[in-house]
Design a protein around this motif. Structure first.
Motif, PDB file in Angstrom:
ATOM      1  N   ALA A 119       0.856  -1.179   0.000  1.00 15.05           N
ATOM      2  CA  ALA A 119       0.000   0.000   0.000  1.00 15.05           C
ATOM      3  C   ALA A 119       0.893   1.230   0.000  1.00 15.05           C
ATOM      4  O   ALA A 119       2.090   1.147   0.297  1.00 15.05           O
ATOM      5  N   MET A 120       0.305   2.369  -0.349  1.00 11.52           N
ATOM      6  CA  MET A 120       1.060   3.622  -0.451  1.00 11.52           C
ATOM      7  C   MET A 120       0.654   4.569   0.675  1.00 11.52           C
ATOM      8  O   MET A 120      -0.490   5.018   0.743  1.00 11.52           O
ATOM      9  N   TRP A 121       1.597   4.846   1.545  1.00 13.16           N
ATOM     10  CA  TRP A 121       1.417   5.839   2.601  1.00 13.16           C
ATOM     11  C   TRP A 121       1.842   7.206   2.063  1.00 13.16           C
ATOM     12  O   TRP A 121       2.865   7.320   1.366  1.00 13.16           O
ATOM     13  N   LEU A 122       1.081   8.247   2.388  1.00  8.97           N
ATOM     14  CA  LEU A 122       1.487   9.597   2.000  1.00  8.97           C
ATOM     15  C   LEU A 122       2.850   9.932   2.590  1.00  8.97           C
ATOM     16  O   LEU A 122       3.738  10.437   1.902  1.00  8.97           O
ATOM     17  N   ARG A 123       3.018   9.670   3.853  1.00  8.16           N
ATOM     18  CA  ARG A 123       4.274   9.999   4.545  1.00  8.16           C
ATOM     19  C   ARG A 123       5.449   9.198   3.996  1.00  8.16           C
ATOM     20  O   ARG A 123       6.499   9.744   3.664  1.00  8.16           O
ATOM     21  N   ASP A 124       5.283   7.898   3.910  1.00  8.32           N
ATOM     22  CA  ASP A 124       6.389   7.046   3.476  1.00  8.32           C
ATOM     23  C   ASP A 124       6.807   7.367   2.047  1.00  8.32           C
ATOM     24  O   ASP A 124       8.010   7.502   1.759  1.00  8.32           O
ATOM     25  N   SER A 125       5.843   7.453   1.145  1.00  9.99           N
ATOM     26  CA  SER A 125       6.205   7.666  -0.257  1.00  9.99           C
ATOM     27  C   SER A 125       6.926   8.988  -0.457  1.00  9.99           C
ATOM     28  O   SER A 125       7.866   9.078  -1.259  1.00  9.99           O
ATOM     29  N   SER A 126       6.520  10.024   0.267  1.00 12.68           N
ATOM     30  CA  SER A 126       7.228  11.313   0.185  1.00 12.68           C
ATOM     31  C   SER A 126       8.662  11.171   0.657  1.00 12.68           C
ATOM     32  O   SER A 126       9.594  11.688   0.028  1.00 12.68           O
ATOM     33  N   ASN A 127       8.849  10.466   1.766  1.00 11.78           N
ATOM     34  CA  ASN A 127      10.197  10.284   2.302  1.00 11.78           C
ATOM     35  C   ASN A 127      11.026   9.313   1.479  1.00 11.78           C
ATOM     36  O   ASN A 127      12.250   9.460   1.379  1.00 11.78           O
ATOM     37  N   GLN A 128      10.387   8.324   0.882  1.00 10.91           N
ATOM     38  CA  GLN A 128      11.125   7.378   0.041  1.00 10.91           C
ATOM     39  C   GLN A 128      11.755   8.100  -1.154  1.00 10.91           C
ATOM     40  O   GLN A 128      12.899   7.833  -1.527  1.00 10.91           O
ATOM     41  N   LEU A 129      11.027   9.035  -1.753  1.00  9.01           N
ATOM     42  CA  LEU A 129      11.600   9.801  -2.856  1.00  9.01           C
ATOM     43  C   LEU A 129      12.622  10.818  -2.361  1.00  9.01           C
ATOM     44  O   LEU A 129      13.593  11.124  -3.059  1.00  9.01           O
ATOM     45  N   GLN A 130      12.427  11.318  -1.144  1.00 10.24           N
ATOM     46  CA  GLN A 130      13.363  12.300  -0.609  1.00 10.24           C
ATOM     47  C   GLN A 130      14.776  11.732  -0.494  1.00 10.24           C
ATOM     48  O   GLN A 130      15.763  12.484  -0.516  1.00 10.24           O
ATOM     49  N   PRO A 488      11.826  -6.942   7.726  1.00 17.89           N
ATOM     50  CA  PRO A 488      13.030  -7.121   6.911  1.00 17.89           C
ATOM     51  C   PRO A 488      13.103  -6.147   5.742  1.00 17.89           C
ATOM     52  O   PRO A 488      14.183  -5.907   5.200  1.00 17.89           O
ATOM     53  N   TRP A 489      11.942  -5.579   5.359  1.00 20.93           N
ATOM     54  CA  TRP A 489      11.865  -4.793   4.126  1.00 20.93           C
ATOM     55  C   TRP A 489      11.098  -3.508   4.418  1.00 20.93           C
ATOM     56  O   TRP A 489       9.885  -3.456   4.334  1.00 20.93           O
ATOM     57  N   PHE A 490      11.837  -2.471   4.805  1.00 22.93           N
ATOM     58  CA  PHE A 490      11.248  -1.191   5.218  1.00 22.93           C
ATOM     59  C   PHE A 490      11.968  -0.109   4.414  1.00 22.93           C
ATOM     60  O   PHE A 490      12.994   0.425   4.815  1.00 22.93           O
ATOM     61  N   SER A 491      11.418   0.194   3.263  1.00 20.69           N
ATOM     62  CA  SER A 491      12.109   0.998   2.261  1.00 20.69           C
ATOM     63  C   SER A 491      12.504   2.380   2.763  1.00 20.69           C
ATOM     64  O   SER A 491      13.602   2.870   2.487  1.00 20.69           O
ATOM     65  N   TRP A 492      11.606   3.049   3.483  1.00 18.88           N
ATOM     66  CA  TRP A 492      11.892   4.408   3.954  1.00 18.88           C
ATOM     67  C   TRP A 492      13.153   4.437   4.811  1.00 18.88           C
ATOM     68  O   TRP A 492      14.023   5.287   4.622  1.00 18.88           O
ATOM     69  N   ALA A 493      13.275   3.528   5.759  1.00 19.66           N
ATOM     70  CA  ALA A 493      14.429   3.523   6.656  1.00 19.66           C
ATOM     71  C   ALA A 493      15.723   3.279   5.888  1.00 19.66           C
ATOM     72  O   ALA A 493      16.759   3.894   6.185  1.00 19.66           O
ATOM     73  N   ASN A 494      15.668   2.404   4.891  1.00 23.14           N
ATOM     74  CA  ASN A 494      16.852   2.167   4.073  1.00 23.14           C
ATOM     75  C   ASN A 494      17.248   3.422   3.307  1.00 23.14           C
ATOM     76  O   ASN A 494      18.425   3.798   3.260  1.00 23.14           O
ATOM     77  N   GLY A 495      16.265   4.073   2.697  1.00 21.63           N
ATOM     78  CA  GLY A 495      16.561   5.292   1.959  1.00 21.63           C
ATOM     79  C   GLY A 495      17.099   6.389   2.846  1.00 21.63           C
ATOM     80  O   GLY A 495      17.995   7.148   2.445  1.00 21.63           O
ATOM     81  N   LEU A 496      16.558   6.494   4.059  1.00 18.36           N
ATOM     82  CA  LEU A 496      17.029   7.522   4.981  1.00 18.36           C
ATOM     83  C   LEU A 496      18.487   7.295   5.353  1.00 18.36           C
ATOM     84  O   LEU A 496      19.259   8.249   5.496  1.00 18.36           O
ATOM     85  N   PHE A 497      18.872   6.031   5.495  1.00 11.49           N
ATOM     86  CA  PHE A 497      20.276   5.733   5.761  1.00 11.49           C
ATOM     87  C   PHE A 497      21.148   6.235   4.609  1.00 11.49           C
ATOM     88  O   PHE A 497      22.188   6.865   4.826  1.00 11.49           O
ATOM     89  N   GLY A 498      20.748   5.940   3.381  1.00 10.19           N
ATOM     90  CA  GLY A 498      21.516   6.416   2.233  1.00 10.19           C
ATOM     91  C   GLY A 498      21.584   7.924   2.179  1.00 10.19           C
ATOM     92  O   GLY A 498      22.640   8.514   1.883  1.00 10.19           O
TER      93      GLY A 498
END
Length: 517
Positions: A119-130, A488-498
């Motif tokens: 599913a697409m969260w407003l918060r997560d998707s914004s941060n995933q692209l950030q 195991p698969w939390f895209s936002w947290a991974n992107g934030l690390f990068g």
């Protein structure tokens, strides 16, 4: 088939590399729980976790070039591997579909999943692209980072205009992707009414609306593409947001003591207090007229104790003011008036935070409360999820301000009831996973808000050593057991690390040449 439609073919179904050989792509929910070589050869021997190239959901040369370049700057083999796995994770796994609206062949849409929840969260998707914001530039092509941004803004607009109180949504009909089943939300009773065919979950969180403003401003600031905001539904969406939040500045009672009808209520049968809302689904009483906007839920998706949730008000006011500049430049007849309303609301919220959220503690020390109700009740704590008090500098607050620094010192100590401590990871957690589980996300935010080299070194050592050898950023980790973690698969947290590693490359590149073994 055009390139944007190709990216909508979900990578983990199956991909054909040639006419003769078929390759089956792994299920990431399983893949990221397993160990894969080649290993990092560092002390923690971290696994390689990128899916095969033909299985990645969206490929961008700028991102691949950045992975190669930054890996060359990082001396520690485990830190290098963690960056290599984490930074591209959203593009590798979470661009579930990218295409065009059914009623407008030029309107791009991007459906971004969180990772293990389809599913697409407003918060997560914004941060995933950030995570890729430093690489964003003007580009009109449909296979570009700019196109992904435009698609997220357009799809979020559709969601908000349809169901503005909700936090996460089902795939658009154009995608052909089946809606996800949310067994928890199946019996939710929400006012205004929503349907699970379009909404995945309808928890009203102020930060979700702030996230739309954030991704909008980020796109504009990087591309200067003002014309995009003249098209489609952006102006209408901002108007919908303003209508929604203004209604939620009202309190529980009117001036005469009459109980006011609430613009939103939420009822779920649950065995956890954070999954329920008290007082007949309306929450604890809130004083009207404070100038603060109510939020029924936190960015953790846990219910608020007191609904004047300060970090979300910080975030919302900051990006509301920045987006007022976009609005001012638009052609819409209502744009000038909306821009004025946005600026007035921004300044009012900032003043209200100073009036109601500042607490005087020991001596002359002043800190920010996490939540207040306007009557004098307050909550001193922080949660790992952004927006948080720790992340206030992300929203225009001065990192060197004495009030922020005093708040930060409290939050990163045992005086914060959700600061988790132990030999594995010392970081802020929260009630979402409960006691003892520290969130790497909070450790990353600590680095992003610090100029202290030794503090940053300490956090990097913990992050590298706390992945259980898997080389991915988890949602949370047991502070006393490295093998006990969630998601195991939390895209936002991974992107934030990068994103954090790129920030260090800019601010403190010498730290990337050190060992964290």
């Amino acid at each position: 088939m055009n390139p944007s439609t190709l990216t909508g073919l979900f990578l983990f179904l199956a991909a054909t590399a040639s006419a003769q050989v078929n390759y089956t792509c792994p299920n990431p929910a399983v893949y990221f729980t397993e160990y894969h070589g080649p290993f990092s050869a560092g002390r923690f021997n971290l696994s390689y976790q990128r899916p095969p190239a033909h299985c990645r959901t969206f490929n961008l040369s700028d991102v691949e070039d950045t992975v190669t370049r930054v890996k060359g700057q990082i001396s520690d083999p485990d830190l290098s591997r963690l960056f290599e796995n984490a930074f591209p994770n959203t593009l590798d796994t979470a661009i579930r579909w990218h295409g065009f609206a059914a009623n407008n062949s030029e309107e791009e849409l991007t459906f971004v999943i969180t990772g293990d929840i389809n599913a697409m969260w407003l918060r997560d998707s914004s941060n995933q692209l950030q995570s890729y914001l430093s690489l964003l530039k003007a580009d009109t092509s449909s296979h570009s980072l700019a196109s992904l941004y435009r698609g997220v803004i357009n799809l979020q607009s559709r969601y908000i205009n349809t169901s503005p109180h909700c936090n996460s949504y089902q795939p658009p009909a154009e995608s052909g992707v089946e809606p996800a089943v949310n067994s928890f939300a199946a019996t939710d009773v929400v006012t205004p009414n929503v349907t699970n065919t379009t909404v995945f979950e309808c928890k009203y969180e102020l930060d979700s609306l702030a996230a739309f403003l954030e991704v909008s401003y980020n796109y504009y600031n990087a591309t200067e593409d003002l014309d995009f905001f003249n098209r489609y539904q952006w102006v209408d969406t901002v108007q919908t947001i303003l209508n929604t939040v203004v209604n939620l500045t009202a309190g529980t009672y009117g001036p005469d003591g009459r109980v006011l009808d609430q613009p939103y209520t939420w009822n779920r049968t649950a065995n956890s207090a954070t999954e329920s809302v008290s007082n007949l689904f309306r929450g604890n009483p809130v004083l009207g007229g404070t100038g603060l906007i109510r939020s029924y839920f936190r960015p953790s998706d846990d219910s608020c104790t007191y609904q004047l949730f300060i970090p979300a008000n910080m975030m919302f006011s900051h990006f509301l003011g920045l987006c007022a500049d976009i609005m001012q430049g638009l052609k819409s007849p209502s744009a000038s008036g909306l821009a004025s309303t946005m600026r007035s609301l921004e300044s009012g919220i900032r003043a209200a935070i100073d009036a109601h959220a500042l607490l005087h503690v020991s001596g002359n020390t002043t800190i920010y409360a996490y939540e207040v109700d306007g009557y004098g009740s307050f909550n001193i704590m922080d949660d790992a999820n952004i927006p948080s008090l720790l992340s206030a500098p992300f929203f225009g607050y001065d990192v060197d301000d004495p009030t922020y620094q005093a708040t930060r010192q409290l939050l990163l100590s045992s005086s914060n009831s959700y600061y988790m401590r132990g030999p594995v990871l010392n970081a802020i957690g929260g009630p979402h996973v409960s006691f003892g589980y520290a969130w790497p996300m909070a450790s990353i935010v600590r680095i992003l808000t610090s100029s202290d080299d030794d503090e940053i070194r300490g956090e990097l050592r913990q992050l590298v050593s706390s992945t259980d050898g898997l080389g991915m950023i988890h949602e949370s980790v047991n502070s006393w057991n490295v093998s006990d973690w969630t998601r195991p698969w939390f895209s936002w947290a991974n992107g934030l690390f990068g994103q954090m590693i790129l920030d260090l490359e800019d601010r403190k590149p010498y730290l990337l040449s050190e060992s964290y073994q």
